[in-house]
Design an enzyme around this catalytic site. Structure first.
Site, mmCIF file in Angstrom:
data_model
loop_
_atom_site.group_PDB
_atom_site.id
_atom_site.type_symbol
_atom_site.label_atom_id
_atom_site.label_comp_id
_atom_site.label_asym_id
_atom_site.label_seq_id
_atom_site.Cartn_x
_atom_site.Cartn_y
_atom_site.Cartn_z
ATOM 1 N N ASP B 128 0.849 -1.184 0.000
ATOM 2 C CA ASP B 128 0.000 0.000 0.000
ATOM 3 C C ASP B 128 0.891 1.243 0.000
ATOM 4 O O ASP B 128 1.676 1.455 0.931
ATOM 5 C CB ASP B 128 -0.893 -0.022 1.245
ATOM 6 C CG ASP B 128 -2.123 0.848 1.059
ATOM 7 O OD1 ASP B 128 -2.464 1.176 -0.092
ATOM 8 O OD2 ASP B 128 -2.743 1.201 2.071
ATOM 9 N N HIS B 135 -3.820 13.567 0.705
ATOM 10 C CA HIS B 135 -4.118 12.662 1.823
ATOM 11 C C HIS B 135 -3.017 12.748 2.883
ATOM 12 O O HIS B 135 -3.296 12.900 4.073
ATOM 13 C CB HIS B 135 -4.246 11.229 1.298
ATOM 14 C CG HIS B 135 -4.385 10.186 2.365
ATOM 15 N ND1 HIS B 135 -5.472 10.117 3.218
ATOM 16 C CD2 HIS B 135 -3.571 9.157 2.733
ATOM 17 C CE1 HIS B 135 -5.319 9.093 4.049
ATOM 18 N NE2 HIS B 135 -4.171 8.503 3.783
ATOM 19 N N GLU B 201 -11.016 3.335 2.904
ATOM 20 C CA GLU B 201 -10.037 4.116 2.145
ATOM 21 C C GLU B 201 -10.255 3.827 0.664
ATOM 22 O O GLU B 201 -10.202 2.675 0.232
ATOM 23 C CB GLU B 201 -8.598 3.789 2.564
ATOM 24 C CG GLU B 201 -8.238 4.314 3.950
ATOM 25 C CD GLU B 201 -6.731 4.340 4.225
ATOM 26 O OE1 GLU B 201 -5.974 3.611 3.552
ATOM 27 O OE2 GLU B 201 -6.315 5.095 5.125
ATOM 28 N N GLU B 203 -9.130 3.560 -2.887
ATOM 29 C CA GLU B 203 -7.836 3.367 -3.537
ATOM 30 C C GLU B 203 -7.987 2.648 -4.877
ATOM 31 O O GLU B 203 -8.977 1.944 -5.110
ATOM 32 C CB GLU B 203 -6.907 2.508 -2.651
ATOM 33 C CG GLU B 203 -6.773 3.018 -1.224
ATOM 34 C CD GLU B 203 -5.606 2.420 -0.463
ATOM 35 O OE1 GLU B 203 -4.763 1.735 -1.089
ATOM 36 O OE2 GLU B 203 -5.537 2.646 0.760
ATOM 37 N N ASP B 235 -9.174 -0.181 1.491
ATOM 38 C CA ASP B 235 -8.257 -0.540 2.574
ATOM 39 C C ASP B 235 -8.908 -0.175 3.904
ATOM 40 O O ASP B 235 -8.530 0.792 4.568
ATOM 41 C CB ASP B 235 -6.947 0.233 2.363
ATOM 42 C CG ASP B 235 -5.901 -0.111 3.404
ATOM 43 O OD1 ASP B 235 -5.870 -1.273 3.852
ATOM 44 O OD2 ASP B 235 -5.121 0.788 3.778
ATOM 45 N N ARG B 239 -9.317 3.094 12.876
ATOM 46 C CA ARG B 239 -8.421 4.213 13.195
ATOM 47 C C ARG B 239 -7.979 4.232 14.641
ATOM 48 O O ARG B 239 -6.867 4.699 14.952
ATOM 49 C CB ARG B 239 -9.114 5.537 12.853
ATOM 50 C CG ARG B 239 -9.503 5.685 11.408
ATOM 51 C CD ARG B 239 -8.310 5.634 10.472
ATOM 52 N NE ARG B 239 -8.700 5.907 9.089
ATOM 53 C CZ ARG B 239 -7.876 5.797 8.058
ATOM 54 N NH1 ARG B 239 -6.614 5.401 8.233
ATOM 55 N NH2 ARG B 239 -8.310 6.060 6.832
ATOM 56 N N GLN B 242 -5.315 1.552 14.928
ATOM 57 C CA GLN B 242 -4.134 2.032 14.195
ATOM 58 C C GLN B 242 -3.375 3.101 14.983
ATOM 59 O O GLN B 242 -2.137 3.068 15.075
ATOM 60 C CB GLN B 242 -4.604 2.586 12.849
ATOM 61 C CG GLN B 242 -3.487 3.004 11.899
ATOM 62 C CD GLN B 242 -4.026 3.605 10.594
ATOM 63 O OE1 GLN B 242 -5.225 3.590 10.331
ATOM 64 N NE2 GLN B 242 -3.129 4.124 9.775
ATOM 65 N N LYS B 255 -5.406 -2.526 10.017
ATOM 66 C CA LYS B 255 -5.674 -2.707 8.589
ATOM 67 C C LYS B 255 -5.921 -4.168 8.202
ATOM 68 O O LYS B 255 -6.616 -4.434 7.222
ATOM 69 C CB LYS B 255 -4.454 -2.249 7.779
ATOM 70 C CG LYS B 255 -4.009 -0.819 8.011
ATOM 71 C CD LYS B 255 -4.803 0.146 7.165
ATOM 72 C CE LYS B 255 -4.142 1.520 7.115
ATOM 73 N NZ LYS B 255 -4.851 2.415 6.183
ATOM 74 N N THR B 259 -9.326 -6.307 3.396
ATOM 75 C CA THR B 259 -9.077 -5.365 2.305
ATOM 76 C C THR B 259 -9.906 -5.861 1.128
ATOM 77 O O THR B 259 -9.698 -6.981 0.659
ATOM 78 C CB THR B 259 -7.582 -5.342 1.923
ATOM 79 O OG1 THR B 259 -6.814 -5.047 3.091
ATOM 80 C CG2 THR B 259 -7.314 -4.310 0.845
ATOM 81 N N GLU B 376 -10.159 11.924 7.125
ATOM 82 C CA GLU B 376 -10.000 13.295 6.636
ATOM 83 C C GLU B 376 -11.329 14.051 6.661
ATOM 84 O O GLU B 376 -11.379 15.205 7.088
ATOM 85 C CB GLU B 376 -9.485 13.294 5.195
ATOM 86 C CG GLU B 376 -8.084 12.751 5.021
ATOM 87 C CD GLU B 376 -7.716 12.665 3.540
ATOM 88 O OE1 GLU B 376 -7.709 13.701 2.861
ATOM 89 O OE2 GLU B 376 -7.461 11.541 3.064
#
Lengths: 428, 428
Positions: B128, B135, B201, B203, B235, B239, B242, B255, B259, B376
């Site tokens: 990744d 970001h 996420e 991606e 992904d 949080r 993490q 994570k 996925t 975000e």
């Protein structure tokens, strides 16, 4: 006769070399362009495919016989602990003095000297933990002198995903990697050149047997059923590349150029006599959270395995010197146990698969001489160490050869030596 | 007629739905307990094994025909760009109005509605990247307000190794993970409970075709020969887990619980018309180092792919509402290109293998509405966002369903829609 030991009829097998009947590590060898599985006894290999072909494993399910005829251990790992236990019992019987199959087995042995050893597992995943408190603290002191140990360390068995594709067998050369390095002066561009800070890391890796389904954690009480064996692992590291790249997402190219493992997987069953209580927590250390806490694990979840690093250089070899000891430690001092690693890794539902490697991270003890990497021994290259032959090293040089060795030694028990893990540094 | 387009005889294939003859993404489907490879056209699948069986691929090497008869694309990926190009040409001819095999091919189509789509690749590695400057900066502002963008960002295509074992196909439920969370008060123990900060996420992931041998980097000029296609990837991130675990070795359990990827791999060949120049560097930005610099890559190394995230909730579905847009961006704004990712990843000699996923990291644009994750959008949960149906979200709730979608749209060219990537959050 040593307690609990049996004698083997195999030539030289009863010498105290660490590969006796009590050990029987699994490996894979190439001979005549064919790769086969085996167990090692002394300087001989017992060919598992030949065992199947000659009917020694008739009592086993076809799936197990088939697993023994593959070129990697992965299918056997997936077969689970009952199959491993039964197979070990039969192989032990076959190689012991009372072996029912001495005549047959005599045909099944291959001299170690005649074969090439290859990687016996196909690791789909490689996870590297950070289980040595001494390593974490000493590395932290180099980069965060005021705050060496991060607040999560004593709660979380810290780990990251390593790169499985570049896991290689002991004996494979390791090419010095190119990489970006931090600009000495912040106003200049970084450089891209061969790493000037190549290091080894002395580690053990636990090999996952049966995995778990995604979404179904393995409890710490059941963790041992999922571990097949242990091997030595060298997590080669380019410290200059790592230092520049690792924020904020962790090590990547500083590690992924190569990771060497021993060609021999020592079954957990062989290590039962070397189980010990984990290192005592210090006063004030937190109790592990319940998902990391298990009575049996607290009593004998660690392993008394002496580990050491030896280095030979072009000059030392030219002078006919034996590899020179660089550091020496013991895995029993790790802060986290193998069972805690398994329970933590799967606690979010992440699935493990047969052949996955769960490495301990650098095994370092409290004394500087027991540090398991040059980063610690040389304080990030600032203080080079003197080798017994008068040379000095801040980091590894081309032509250096690093050997990891490990011994289990206990009064009244036959010695076990883990398979050596060797790597030779070649030029970039 | 649109420039460069051909018409297909397949029912409905020429509608502007993004799955026309110019696309032909690869996938794998299960029907009658068998898994087979296919390409998609409109709402139909062209069964590749059936193509082989009916002799449509007679001109190909046996290894390619065999690769088309497998249950994953990995062997076809390993076959290399000439084989991919030739196969695409034959499949296109077969499905076009001028198709030499209309009668035969008519037998080879399966309605999409009759099958279950499964993961078409067996990813051995999942890397990744962190290729969106917006970001990286916005996340940095949350955690390091004084120093949001680390000094390495504009030199190094930052990446970490993800967990390949938990890569799942779109449509598979994602169970909310348990995990350790940071103590609110530093004097208390951390807690172990279901994540309360579950995020997506947005991606893209490039799918590696032919790999490289260990120790042999892929130059940026040759990088495109090693990429087979692209897919959408979510992904999923916890949080809170993490934030507590990621120092100093990067994301791990936050994570690795899941996925999700789209079941369709869009071949790079289908995206040639959507290549654009990468986003211009800002005044004062450093020139990439030579190993990351290539004229062709600077001219058209980025892809004009509109990406968006849609959310449906239990309440919105009960009200019969369509999935609600949450954010929208474009992959053309990424700071690093796919070729730069390949060149960087292998610059230390690390080997890539067929089926490896090289994901972009969260695709976020300069405006907050184009942020590709809730971290975000909600400033780490501090400011929940209002959904069109009046609900609010700081983080994902059980029952939420996240869809990633992507469109390539360009004047004069037929639309391409990447396969949707959907995941439904189930309770811990």
């Amino acid at each position: 006769m040593t307690k609990g030991s049996m004698l083997s009829w195999v030539d030289g097998a009863n010498e105290p070399h660490g590969f006796g009947l009590n050990h029987l590590p699994y490996g894979a060898f190439r001979k005549d362009d064919v790769t086969r599985l085996c167990v090692r006894i002394g300087d001989w290999l017992l060919d598992l495919e030949a065992c199947v072909r000659h009917g020694l494993l008739e009592g086993f399910a076809p799936s197990v016989r088939d697993a023994c005829s593959q070129s990697t251990l992965n299918d056997l790992l997936a077969a689970g602990p009952e199959a491993w236990q039964a197979l070990r019992a039969v192989l032990t019987a076959c190689l012991s003095d009372d072996g029912y199959a001495r005549t047959a087995a005599d045909w099944l042995l291959v001299p170690l000297s005649e074969v090439e050893l290859v990687l016996p597992i196909d690791p789909r995943g490689y996870t590297d933990f950070y289980a040595s408190l001494h390593h974490a603290r000493r590395v932290g002191e180099l980069f965060r002198p005021d705050n060496p140990l991060l607040p999560n360390y004593k709660h979380v068995p810290i780990a990251y995903n390593g790169r499985a594709s570049s896991v290689i067998a002991s004996g494979t050369s390791v090419r010095r990697p190119w990489g970006q390095r931090r600009p000495a002066n912040q106003e200049t561009q970084p450089t891209f050149e061969p790493s000037a800070a190549l290091d080894y890391e002395l580690e053990l890796a636990f090999v996952v047997g049966q995995g778990n389904a995604l979404g179904e954690p393995i409890s710490i009480a059941n963790a041992h059923e999922h571990l097949f064996g242990v091997t030595l692992l060298n997590d080669w590291s380019a410290r200059d590349v790592q230092a520049w790249e690792y924020q904020p997402l962790g090590p990547f190219l500083g590690k992924s150029f190569a990771t060497s493992v021993s060609p021999w997987i020592t079954p957990m069953a062989a290590l039962e006599s070397f189980r010990v209580a984990p290192a005592a927590r210090a006063q004030g250390d937190p109790q592990p959270l319940p998902y990391l806490l298990d009575d049996a694990d607290q009593q004998h979840g660690a392993f008394d395995i002496q580990v050491e690093v030896l280095l030979s250089t072009e000059a030392s070899r030219a002078a006919g010197l034996a590899p020179m000891p660089v550091s020496r430690g013991n895995a029993r001092g790790l802060y986290w146990t193998a069972a805690q690693m398994v329970a933590h890794h799967t606690s979010n539902g992440c699935n493990l698969r047969p052949g996955d490697l769960l490495a301990t991270g650098t095994i370092s003890g409290p004394e500087r001489a027991s540090a398991g990497c040059l980063l610690e021994l040389t304080r990030n290259g600032a203080e080079s160490i003197a080798l017994p032959n008068g040379e000095h090293r801040a980091w590894l040089q081309d032509g250096d050869e690093v050997s990891l060795r490990a011994l289990c030694r206990r009064e009244g028990f036959l010695l076990i030596e883990l398979g050596e893990c060797v790597g030779h540094i070649s030029e970039a």
